[in-house]
Every structure is written in C-alpha cells, then in structure tokens.
Scaffold this motif. Structure first.
Motif, PDB file in Angstrom:
ATOM      1  N   MET A   1       0.843  -1.160   0.000  1.00  0.00           N
ATOM      2  CA  MET A   1       0.000   0.000   0.000  1.00  0.00           C
ATOM      3  C   MET A   1       0.898   1.235   0.000  1.00  0.00           C
ATOM      4  O   MET A   1       1.803   1.344   0.810  1.00  0.00           O
ATOM      5  N   SER A   2       0.645   2.141  -0.899  1.00  0.00           N
ATOM      6  CA  SER A   2       1.482   3.329  -1.017  1.00  0.00           C
ATOM      7  C   SER A   2       1.158   4.328   0.086  1.00  0.00           C
ATOM      8  O   SER A   2       0.101   4.276   0.703  1.00  0.00           O
ATOM      9  N   LYS A   3       2.105   5.244   0.325  1.00  0.00           N
ATOM     10  CA  LYS A   3       1.941   6.224   1.387  1.00  0.00           C
ATOM     11  C   LYS A   3       0.735   7.127   1.160  1.00  0.00           C
ATOM     12  O   LYS A   3       0.116   7.583   2.102  1.00  0.00           O
ATOM     13  N   ASP A   4       0.383   7.398  -0.099  1.00  0.00           N
ATOM     14  CA  ASP A   4      -0.711   8.320  -0.385  1.00  0.00           C
ATOM     15  C   ASP A   4      -2.092   7.667  -0.309  1.00  0.00           C
ATOM     16  O   ASP A   4      -3.101   8.344  -0.331  1.00  0.00           O
ATOM     17  N   LYS A   5      -2.163   6.347  -0.199  1.00  0.00           N
ATOM     18  CA  LYS A   5      -3.437   5.658  -0.084  1.00  0.00           C
ATOM     19  C   LYS A   5      -3.637   5.220   1.365  1.00  0.00           C
ATOM     20  O   LYS A   5      -2.743   4.662   1.981  1.00  0.00           O
ATOM     21  N   GLN A   6      -4.808   5.482   1.877  1.00  0.00           N
ATOM     22  CA  GLN A   6      -5.148   5.090   3.233  1.00  0.00           C
ATOM     23  C   GLN A   6      -6.123   3.924   3.187  1.00  0.00           C
ATOM     24  O   GLN A   6      -7.063   3.918   2.399  1.00  0.00           O
ATOM     25  N   PHE A   7      -5.888   2.949   4.038  1.00  0.00           N
ATOM     26  CA  PHE A   7      -6.782   1.810   4.169  1.00  0.00           C
ATOM     27  C   PHE A   7      -7.196   1.729   5.622  1.00  0.00           C
ATOM     28  O   PHE A   7      -6.342   1.711   6.500  1.00  0.00           O
ATOM     29  N   ARG A   8      -8.463   1.726   5.876  1.00  0.00           N
ATOM     30  CA  ARG A   8      -8.964   1.632   7.238  1.00  0.00           C
ATOM     31  C   ARG A   8     -10.038   0.555   7.290  1.00  0.00           C
ATOM     32  O   ARG A   8     -10.890   0.474   6.406  1.00  0.00           O
ATOM     33  N   LEU A   9      -9.997  -0.247   8.319  1.00  0.00           N
ATOM     34  CA  LEU A   9     -11.003  -1.254   8.549  1.00  0.00           C
ATOM     35  C   LEU A   9     -11.551  -1.010   9.949  1.00  0.00           C
ATOM     36  O   LEU A   9     -10.820  -1.189  10.935  1.00  0.00           O
ATOM     37  N   PRO A  10     -12.791  -0.555  10.053  1.00  0.00           N
ATOM     38  CA  PRO A  10     -13.355  -0.240  11.369  1.00  0.00           C
ATOM     39  C   PRO A  10     -13.259  -1.430  12.322  1.00  0.00           C
ATOM     40  O   PRO A  10     -13.497  -2.573  11.929  1.00  0.00           O
ATOM     41  N   GLY A  11     -12.878  -1.140  13.557  1.00  0.00           N
ATOM     42  CA  GLY A  11     -12.772  -2.180  14.576  1.00  0.00           C
ATOM     43  C   GLY A  11     -11.420  -2.852  14.641  1.00  0.00           C
ATOM     44  O   GLY A  11     -11.223  -3.782  15.416  1.00  0.00           O
ATOM     45  N   TYR A  12     -10.460  -2.386  13.822  1.00  0.00           N
ATOM     46  CA  TYR A  12      -9.133  -2.995  13.795  1.00  0.00           C
ATOM     47  C   TYR A  12      -8.050  -1.940  13.929  1.00  0.00           C
ATOM     48  O   TYR A  12      -8.169  -0.837  13.398  1.00  0.00           O
ATOM     49  N   GLN A  13      -6.989  -2.304  14.637  1.00  0.00           N
ATOM     50  CA  GLN A  13      -5.787  -1.478  14.703  1.00  0.00           C
ATOM     51  C   GLN A  13      -4.913  -1.897  13.531  1.00  0.00           C
ATOM     52  O   GLN A  13      -4.676  -3.080  13.316  1.00  0.00           O
ATOM     53  N   GLN A  14      -4.456  -0.926  12.785  1.00  0.00           N
ATOM     54  CA  GLN A  14      -3.655  -1.203  11.589  1.00  0.00           C
ATOM     55  C   GLN A  14      -2.194  -0.891  11.863  1.00  0.00           C
ATOM     56  O   GLN A  14      -1.850   0.189  12.319  1.00  0.00           O
ATOM     57  N   TYR A  15      -1.335  -1.849  11.560  1.00  0.00           N
ATOM     58  CA  TYR A  15       0.114  -1.654  11.592  1.00  0.00           C
ATOM     59  C   TYR A  15       0.590  -1.911  10.169  1.00  0.00           C
ATOM     60  O   TYR A  15       0.413  -3.008   9.649  1.00  0.00           O
ATOM     61  N   SER A  16       1.178  -0.897   9.535  1.00  0.00           N
ATOM     62  CA  SER A  16       1.546  -1.092   8.137  1.00  0.00           C
ATOM     63  C   SER A  16       2.925  -0.529   7.829  1.00  0.00           C
ATOM     64  O   SER A  16       3.409   0.381   8.481  1.00  0.00           O
ATOM     65  N   VAL A  17       3.520  -1.130   6.826  1.00  0.00           N
ATOM     66  CA  VAL A  17       4.760  -0.648   6.239  1.00  0.00           C
ATOM     67  C   VAL A  17       4.371  -0.223   4.837  1.00  0.00           C
ATOM     68  O   VAL A  17       3.922  -1.054   4.038  1.00  0.00           O
ATOM     69  N   PRO A  18       4.475   1.072   4.519  1.00  0.00           N
ATOM     70  CA  PRO A  18       4.002   1.529   3.211  1.00  0.00           C
ATOM     71  C   PRO A  18       4.851   1.002   2.063  1.00  0.00           C
ATOM     72  O   PRO A  18       6.030   0.713   2.217  1.00  0.00           O
ATOM     73  N   LYS A  19       4.207   0.874   0.920  1.00  0.00           N
ATOM     74  CA  LYS A  19       4.908   0.490  -0.296  1.00  0.00           C
ATOM     75  C   LYS A  19       5.824   1.637  -0.692  1.00  0.00           C
ATOM     76  O   LYS A  19       5.453   2.796  -0.611  1.00  0.00           O
ATOM     77  N   GLY A  20       7.032   1.310  -1.070  1.00  0.00           N
ATOM     78  CA  GLY A  20       7.995   2.331  -1.467  1.00  0.00           C
ATOM     79  C   GLY A  20       9.004   1.758  -2.427  1.00  0.00           C
ATOM     80  O   GLY A  20       8.861   0.620  -2.884  1.00  0.00           O
ATOM     81  N   PRO A  21      10.067   2.505  -2.723  1.00  0.00           N
ATOM     82  CA  PRO A  21      11.058   2.024  -3.680  1.00  0.00           C
ATOM     83  C   PRO A  21      11.742   0.728  -3.248  1.00  0.00           C
ATOM     84  O   PRO A  21      12.127  -0.075  -4.076  1.00  0.00           O
ATOM     85  N   ASN A  22      11.864   0.522  -1.935  1.00  0.00           N
ATOM     86  CA  ASN A  22      12.522  -0.689  -1.434  1.00  0.00           C
ATOM     87  C   ASN A  22      11.585  -1.547  -0.607  1.00  0.00           C
ATOM     88  O   ASN A  22      12.032  -2.347   0.208  1.00  0.00           O
ATOM     89  N   SER A  23      10.275  -1.374  -0.771  1.00  0.00           N
ATOM     90  CA  SER A  23       9.307  -2.109   0.028  1.00  0.00           C
ATOM     91  C   SER A  23       8.073  -2.441  -0.800  1.00  0.00           C
ATOM     92  O   SER A  23       7.565  -1.601  -1.529  1.00  0.00           O
ATOM     93  N   HIS A  24       7.598  -3.665  -0.663  1.00  0.00           N
ATOM     94  CA  HIS A  24       6.364  -4.071  -1.328  1.00  0.00           C
ATOM     95  C   HIS A  24       5.153  -3.632  -0.513  1.00  0.00           C
ATOM     96  O   HIS A  24       4.042  -3.667  -0.983  1.00  0.00           O
ATOM     97  N   GLY A  25       5.390  -3.242   0.739  1.00  0.00           N
ATOM     98  CA  GLY A  25       4.304  -2.852   1.632  1.00  0.00           C
ATOM     99  C   GLY A  25       3.711  -4.075   2.305  1.00  0.00           C
ATOM    100  O   GLY A  25       3.640  -5.154   1.717  1.00  0.00           O
ATOM    101  N   SER A  26       3.330  -3.918   3.554  1.00  0.00           N
ATOM    102  CA  SER A  26       2.711  -5.019   4.288  1.00  0.00           C
ATOM    103  C   SER A  26       1.846  -4.445   5.396  1.00  0.00           C
ATOM    104  O   SER A  26       1.962  -3.263   5.747  1.00  0.00           O
ATOM    105  N   MET A  27       0.998  -5.304   5.945  1.00  0.00           N
ATOM    106  CA  MET A  27       0.078  -4.837   6.961  1.00  0.00           C
ATOM    107  C   MET A  27      -0.293  -5.972   7.898  1.00  0.00           C
ATOM    108  O   MET A  27      -0.452  -7.114   7.462  1.00  0.00           O
ATOM    109  N   ILE A  28      -0.407  -5.650   9.168  1.00  0.00           N
ATOM    110  CA  ILE A  28      -0.964  -6.558  10.171  1.00  0.00           C
ATOM    111  C   ILE A  28      -2.162  -5.833  10.762  1.00  0.00           C
ATOM    112  O   ILE A  28      -2.057  -4.669  11.150  1.00  0.00           O
TER     113      ILE A  28
END
Length: 148
Positions: A1-28
C-alpha cells in the motif's frame, strides 16, 4: 500500500509498512479490542521486509511477524529463531520457499531446502500450512495476518 493511499477497517488497529522504492508494503491488522503494540523487528536479511506486533494477552504476550522475502534475497533466520526460543511467536509471510512439505505439487528451490532444514533441525518450529500456496489471490493482496 502506497503512502498516499489510506486503508482503514473499522474495529481494527492497523500496523503497516508503506509500499515504497525498497518495500512491497505489508500490513498486520489486530482487532481493536485486543491490546497490541508495534515492536522493532529483528534483522531478517538484506532486502527482506519484516514487521512485528506484540499482542498483549492476559498473562503473556505473542509477537506476530509478517515477513516478505523477495526471490533473489536470502532469509537470515538466526536472530529471529533465537528470539522465538525466548518468547511466544507467530511467524508468517511470503518466503518464496518452494518445498514439498509446504506444497506437494511444487519443485523445491534453495529457499525451500533451507526452510525444510530448519523444520527438521529445530523441532520447536511448527509449520501451519494447508499445502496450498496462499500469498496471492485473484486480487493479489499479498501476505496478511488476521487475528481473532
């Protein structure tokens, strides 16, 4: 997930590493009613992406790792496995490891051979897998962890 896009799921705490030049992005995602906190992951190899979250339980805690190892990179699991002998851990992700133990219809690669050796040499490691490759779906959402 890129830094400019926000993803929110109500009822959940999001921990994410944004997608970047050296990252595919990930989320827990952790259910908001479960106490949790982000922790600094141990080094898992150059170019290997790792994130970690501590789930606070009544009398203990569980550290959840989400790892992505790109095909040309090498997973360095020594420090991670040492930590796993000292506390309760769940390690999940896309290791790009192909081994008949993981998927009976696949041809083993070097990463699969390495993972197979770890499963054999360290009896405390338990593989939880259905035998199906599961990090990619029709929507290509990548590795994910969902705790109830």
């Amino acid at each position: 997930m890129s830094k400019d896009k926000q993803f929110r799921l109500p009822g959940y705490q999001q921990y994410s590493v944004p997608k970047g030049p050296n990252s595919h992005g990930s989320m827990i995602l952790v259910r908001a009613t479960i106490p949790s906190s982000e922790v600094e992951p141990v080094h898992c190899g150059d170019g290997v992406e790792a994130q970690a979250v501590r789930i606070h339980l009544a009398n203990d805690s569980l550290v959840v790792y989400n790892i992505y190892k790109p095909p040309p990179k090498r997973l360095e699991a020594g420090e991670l496995l040492t930590q796993a002998t000292q506390e309760l851990m769940l390690i999940a992700g896309d290791f790009n490891a192909h081994h008949p133990t993981i998927n009976p219809t696949t041809t083993m690669n070097q990463d699969g051979h390495h993972l197979g050796e770890l499963l054999t040499d360290i009896p405390e490691i338990t593989l939880i897998n259905t035998g199906e490759p599961n990090t990619h779906t029709g929507r290509n959402i990548g590795p994910h962890i969902h705790l109830h």
